[in-house]
Write an enzyme that holds these catalytic residues in place. Structure first.
Site, PDB file in Angstrom:
ATOM      1  N   GLU A  87       0.819  -1.218   0.000  1.00  0.00           N
ATOM      2  CA  GLU A  87       0.000   0.000   0.000  1.00  0.00           C
ATOM      3  C   GLU A  87       0.848   1.261   0.000  1.00  0.00           C
ATOM      4  OE1 GLU A  87      -3.518   2.293   2.503  1.00  0.00           O
ATOM      5  OE2 GLU A  87      -2.735   0.406   3.280  1.00  0.00           O
ATOM      6  N   ASP A 124      -0.818  -5.061   3.052  1.00  0.00           N
ATOM      7  CA  ASP A 124      -1.353  -3.886   3.740  1.00  0.00           C
ATOM      8  C   ASP A 124      -0.736  -3.886   5.131  1.00  0.00           C
ATOM      9  OD1 ASP A 124      -2.731  -1.805   4.869  1.00  0.00           O
ATOM     10  OD2 ASP A 124      -4.697  -2.425   4.129  1.00  0.00           O
ATOM     11  N   ILE A 143      -0.928  -1.822   7.753  1.00  0.00           N
ATOM     12  CA  ILE A 143      -1.925  -1.582   8.803  1.00  0.00           C
ATOM     13  C   ILE A 143      -3.275  -1.399   8.118  1.00  0.00           C
ATOM     14  CG2 ILE A 143      -2.682  -0.177  10.749  1.00  0.00           C
ATOM     15  CD1 ILE A 143       0.149   0.785  11.149  1.00  0.00           C
ATOM     16  N   ASP A 144      -4.093  -2.415   8.149  1.00  0.00           N
ATOM     17  CA  ASP A 144      -5.448  -2.256   7.636  1.00  0.00           C
ATOM     18  C   ASP A 144      -6.301  -1.708   8.777  1.00  0.00           C
ATOM     19  OD1 ASP A 144      -7.273  -2.685   5.344  1.00  0.00           O
ATOM     20  OD2 ASP A 144      -8.365  -3.842   6.835  1.00  0.00           O
ATOM     21  N   THR A 164      -6.003   2.055   9.231  1.00  0.00           N
ATOM     22  CA  THR A 164      -5.119   3.144   9.661  1.00  0.00           C
ATOM     23  C   THR A 164      -5.880   4.243  10.390  1.00  0.00           C
ATOM     24  OG1 THR A 164      -3.505   2.720   7.904  1.00  0.00           O
ATOM     25  CG2 THR A 164      -3.491   4.911   8.882  1.00  0.00           C
ATOM     26  N   ASP A 188      -6.293  -4.709   0.501  1.00  0.00           N
ATOM     27  CA  ASP A 188      -7.311  -4.886   1.546  1.00  0.00           C
ATOM     28  C   ASP A 188      -7.940  -6.267   1.495  1.00  0.00           C
ATOM     29  OD1 ASP A 188      -7.257  -2.184   2.588  1.00  0.00           O
ATOM     30  OD2 ASP A 188      -8.294  -1.571   0.768  1.00  0.00           O
TER      31      ASP A 188
END
Length: 294
Positions: A78, A98, A100-101, A103, A228
């Site tokens: 990402e 990802d 930190i899905d 954020t 995601d």
């Protein structure tokens, strides 16, 4: 000879899964510690599209660790894409990350965040690892081998009646008035057919994990990205669930739209109620996904 050949094909994916699990656990520890601290926050595509130093640190950790072990593999991350790298899925073994899905949750100290690591070969998703950092729940899936949470096998809901469904969705970072109106119209249409409820938790990857566990019956979203849903797609499918396009066709990882459900019947009932919302594709091909109408 056939048995030997099969083992030689299986072994690399076993190594990939184990490597992804270990780096996800390490990344999760960094995120847990950072969640309590003050964050330095920047914006990307909009004022609601956030990134922190921790996102970048975690992505660099994941990519550098996996690259050492698998130097010939490609990466889609990402934050790397946000920095200008191309988002292109090829036949080469590719990690889709990802860091930190969730954020926005992370920025506000809401403990609903996850690390998401998917892996594809020849454009086919082969395995996924999602680590819910604060809950310390490790979701894993490998094509043909099932899906698990902390070692417990997962099974998606067998519910087929939308009037008995709890549905998850996300609003994403778009704030253009026409698109926002469509997003809320879609919620209204699902409530009008008497779904039990609609919930937003702030992490598409964890939304999809809830579909895989059978806690909820379905999830849909316009505007999410390939990172995601890449890992989660494997987990949902291996739990017996369905991943499809919002128009009812096969899932297109780059299309930025998805419907997931425990059953095909449930997925198609949701598809019937959705109005399309236009977003540019992740791979930059074909223009916006706005050609469909209901």
């Amino acid at each position: 000879m056939a048995g030997s050949g099969e083992r030689s094909c299986q072994q690399p994916l076993e190594e990939c899964l184990e490597a992804a699990v270990q780096v996800a656990l390490g990344a999760g520890q960094i995120i847990r510690e950072a969640l309590r601290n003050e964050k330095r926050v920047q914006t990307k595509s909009s004022a609601a599209d956030l990134v922190t130093e921790t996102d970048q640190i975690v992505e660099n950790l994941i990519i550098s660790t996996l690259k050492k072990k698998f130097p010939s593999h490609r990466f889609i991350g990402e934050e790397s894409v946000a920095a200008g790298e191309k988002c292109s899925l090829t036949d080469d073994p590719t990690w889709i990350i990802d860091p930190i899905d969730g954020t926005c949750n992370f920025v506000h100290g809401v403990p609903v965040v996850a690390v998401s690591i998917g892996f594809s070969v020849k454009k086919e998703l082969e395995l996924g690892v999602i680590y819910s950092c604060v809950e310390e729940k490790l979701y894993t899936g490998r094509k043909g081998h099932g899906a698990f949470c902390n070692g417990q096998k997962l099974q998606a809901s067998n519910q087929t009646d939308i009037t008995k469904a709890l549905i998850l969705t996300e609003l994403g970072s778009i704030r253009e008035p026409v698109a926002v109106k469509k997003l809320f119209n879609n919620m209204e249409r699902l409530l009008r057919v008497h779904a039990h409820g609609i919930r937003i938790i702030g992490s598409a990857a964890l939304d999809l994990c809830h579909v895989a566990t059978g806690d909820v019956e379905a999830f849909y979203q316009f505007g999410l990205h390939c990172w995601d849903m890449a890992a989660a797609a494997v987990i949902v499918r291996e739990a017996g669930g369905i991943m499809m396009d919002t128009a009812g066709g096969p899932l297109d990882l780059m299309s930025r739209r998805v419907v997931a459900a425990g059953t095909s019947e449930m997925a198609h009932q949701i598809v019937q109620e959705l109005q399309p919302v236009a977003y540019e594709r992740d791979d930059g091909t074909g223009g916006a996904n706005d050609s469909l109408s209901k």
